[in-house]
Design an enzyme around this catalytic site. Structure first.
Site, PDB file in Angstrom:
ATOM      1  N   ARG A 239       0.804  -1.456  -0.521  1.00  0.00           N
ATOM      2  CA  ARG A 239       0.231  -0.254   0.013  1.00  0.00           C
ATOM      3  C   ARG A 239       0.675   0.983  -0.132  1.00  0.00           C
ATOM      4  O   ARG A 239       1.899   1.550   0.625  1.00  0.00           O
ATOM      5  CB  ARG A 239      -0.747  -0.034   1.432  1.00  0.00           C
ATOM      6  CG  ARG A 239      -2.087  -0.697   1.558  1.00  0.00           C
ATOM      7  CD  ARG A 239      -3.299  -0.760   0.180  1.00  0.00           C
ATOM      8  NE  ARG A 239      -4.606  -1.979   0.010  1.00  0.00           N
ATOM      9  CZ  ARG A 239      -4.074  -3.045  -0.511  1.00  0.00           C
ATOM     10  NH1 ARG A 239      -3.296  -2.956  -1.511  1.00  0.00           N
ATOM     11  NH2 ARG A 239      -5.331  -3.627  -0.766  1.00  0.00           N
ATOM     12  N   GLU A 268      -4.163   6.572  -5.426  1.00  0.00           N
ATOM     13  CA  GLU A 268      -4.564   6.239  -6.289  1.00  0.00           C
ATOM     14  C   GLU A 268      -5.544   7.286  -7.707  1.00  0.00           C
ATOM     15  O   GLU A 268      -7.183   6.860  -6.398  1.00  0.00           O
ATOM     16  CB  GLU A 268      -4.573   5.124  -5.936  1.00  0.00           C
ATOM     17  CG  GLU A 268      -3.701   4.473  -5.698  1.00  0.00           C
ATOM     18  CD  GLU A 268      -2.793   2.907  -5.696  1.00  0.00           C
ATOM     19  OE1 GLU A 268      -4.169   2.519  -6.471  1.00  0.00           O
ATOM     20  OE2 GLU A 268      -2.438   2.723  -4.953  1.00  0.00           O
ATOM     21  N   HIS A 287      -1.286  -0.066  -9.606  1.00  0.00           N
ATOM     22  CA  HIS A 287      -1.737  -0.831  -8.972  1.00  0.00           C
ATOM     23  C   HIS A 287      -2.166  -2.409 -10.325  1.00  0.00           C
ATOM     24  O   HIS A 287      -3.333  -2.482  -9.428  1.00  0.00           O
ATOM     25  CB  HIS A 287      -3.175  -0.695  -8.478  1.00  0.00           C
ATOM     26  CG  HIS A 287      -3.573  -1.125  -6.843  1.00  0.00           C
ATOM     27  ND1 HIS A 287      -3.621  -0.715  -6.066  1.00  0.00           N
ATOM     28  CD2 HIS A 287      -3.153  -2.129  -6.155  1.00  0.00           C
ATOM     29  CE1 HIS A 287      -3.606  -1.548  -4.938  1.00  0.00           C
ATOM     30  NE2 HIS A 287      -3.117  -2.346  -5.016  1.00  0.00           N
TER      31      HIS A 287
END
Ligand code: DGY
Length: 320
Positions: A239, A268, A287
């Site tokens: 993360r 994000e 991601h």
């Protein structure tokens, strides 16, 4: 017979299970390309008994207040930092996630970023395409060797261990930092548990694989990054918020560390004005740590199975 809300379009493998299940009377899938806002989520779940939640949507007290009939929340992700698990459990709402099925994919992506950063692949690719490559030269495009170096793994759970397992074939020494010791992995991988500072000082590559919790938020701040070798590379597939991103950008820009490979970010999508965008010693991915058809389908199936077990009042296959 229950209404189920699915927070994003997910792979068909999961939807099919829910569509054909006798436990489900109504299946509502959020159809948009973007995640619902908190208000939209609250409205959508009002009469639902189950939510198949997709990050970045959050399950918090406000959402739980809006869903009085809720029995189960199944996250289509292994990380549950978007879910207030304690608040769910207090209300008797079961929580499930998708461990195991994505372990190898995420470890592969950590390695893809590690190798791409070490060998400067994105920078080189850009130069080849733009005609900025003047031909082979003994002194050009030096990367950094990966074989026979030291890998430090921050968070030695399933994914961290899978990253370390791959490092074995590169002859790497493996250090790890974890709340608890992992004796089995130590004997399988020859890994050594050390303090975080010692890991950062000794490692040539640092892979972040811990969950985001109150304890790990901002764990790698400026003072921790300063412990790393100037030749070291940092990889994060966990993360973004585990690392102080502003401090990382400074460390990269001033060459306090050699490079970083990042699949996850504090915010994000990464804001256009992020200082990371200006740097050539960082390789970034959007991601994608579990983004293959096989893995995302397995995640969708497991999330759907968590929903169905929760609706039946049975233990979840992957409880949190
Ligand atoms: C996970 O499974 O946690 C992935 O990072 C998606 O959020």
């Amino acid at each position: 017979m229950s209404k189920v809300f699915v927070g994003r379009v997910i792979p068909e493998a999961g939807l099919e299970l829910l569509r054909n299940a006798p436990e489900v009377s109504e299946l509502v899938v959020w159809p948009e390309a973007w995640a619902p806002s908190p208000e939209q989520m609250r409205e959508a779940v009002a009469d639902c008994e189950a939510i198949l939640n997709a990050p970045p949507s959050r399950i918090d007290d406000a959402l739980l207040d809006a869903a009085p009939h809720l029995k189960v929340v199944a996250n289509i992700a292994v990380g549950v930092d978007t879910i207030d698990v304690e608040a769910c459990h207090k209300r008797g709402v079961l929580v499930g996630n998708t461990p195991d099925v994505l372990t190898d994919s995420t470890a592969d992506v950590a390695w893809a970023l590690l190798m791409a950063t070490a060998w400067r692949i994105t920078e080189a690719d850009h130069n080849v395409r733009c005609g900025q490559w003047g031909g082979w030269k003994p002194t050009d495009y030096w990367g950094t060797d990966v074989s026979n170096t030291t890998l430090g793994v921050v968070g030695f759970g399933r994914i961290g261990q899978a990253v370390a397992r791959r490092a074995k074939s590169f002859g790497m020494e493996i250090l790890y930092w974890n709340r608890s010791a992992k004796p089995e992995a130590e004997s399988e991988l020859g890994a050594r548990r050390v303090e975080l500072d010692a890991l950062l000082r000794a490692s040539d590559f640092v892979s972040v694989n811990c969950a985001l919790t109150d304890e790990t938020r901002g764990l790698l701040d400026a003072s921790k990054l300063a412990l790393m070798k100037p030749s070291a590379i940092l990889v994060n597939t966990a993360r973004g918020a585990v690392i102080d991103e502003a401090a990382l950008a400074v460390a990269l820009k001033t060459h306090k560390i050699r490079g970083a490979g990042l699949d996850v970010f504090e915010v994000e999508p990464l804001p256009k004005d992020s200082p990371l965008n200006e740097l050539t010693n960082v390789v970034m991915a959007p991601h994608v740590g579990s983004a293959t058809e096989r893995t995302r389908s397995a995640m969708a199936r497991l999330a759907a199975r968590n929903i169905l077990a929760g609706l039946r009042g049975e233990p979840l296959p992957a409880p949190v």
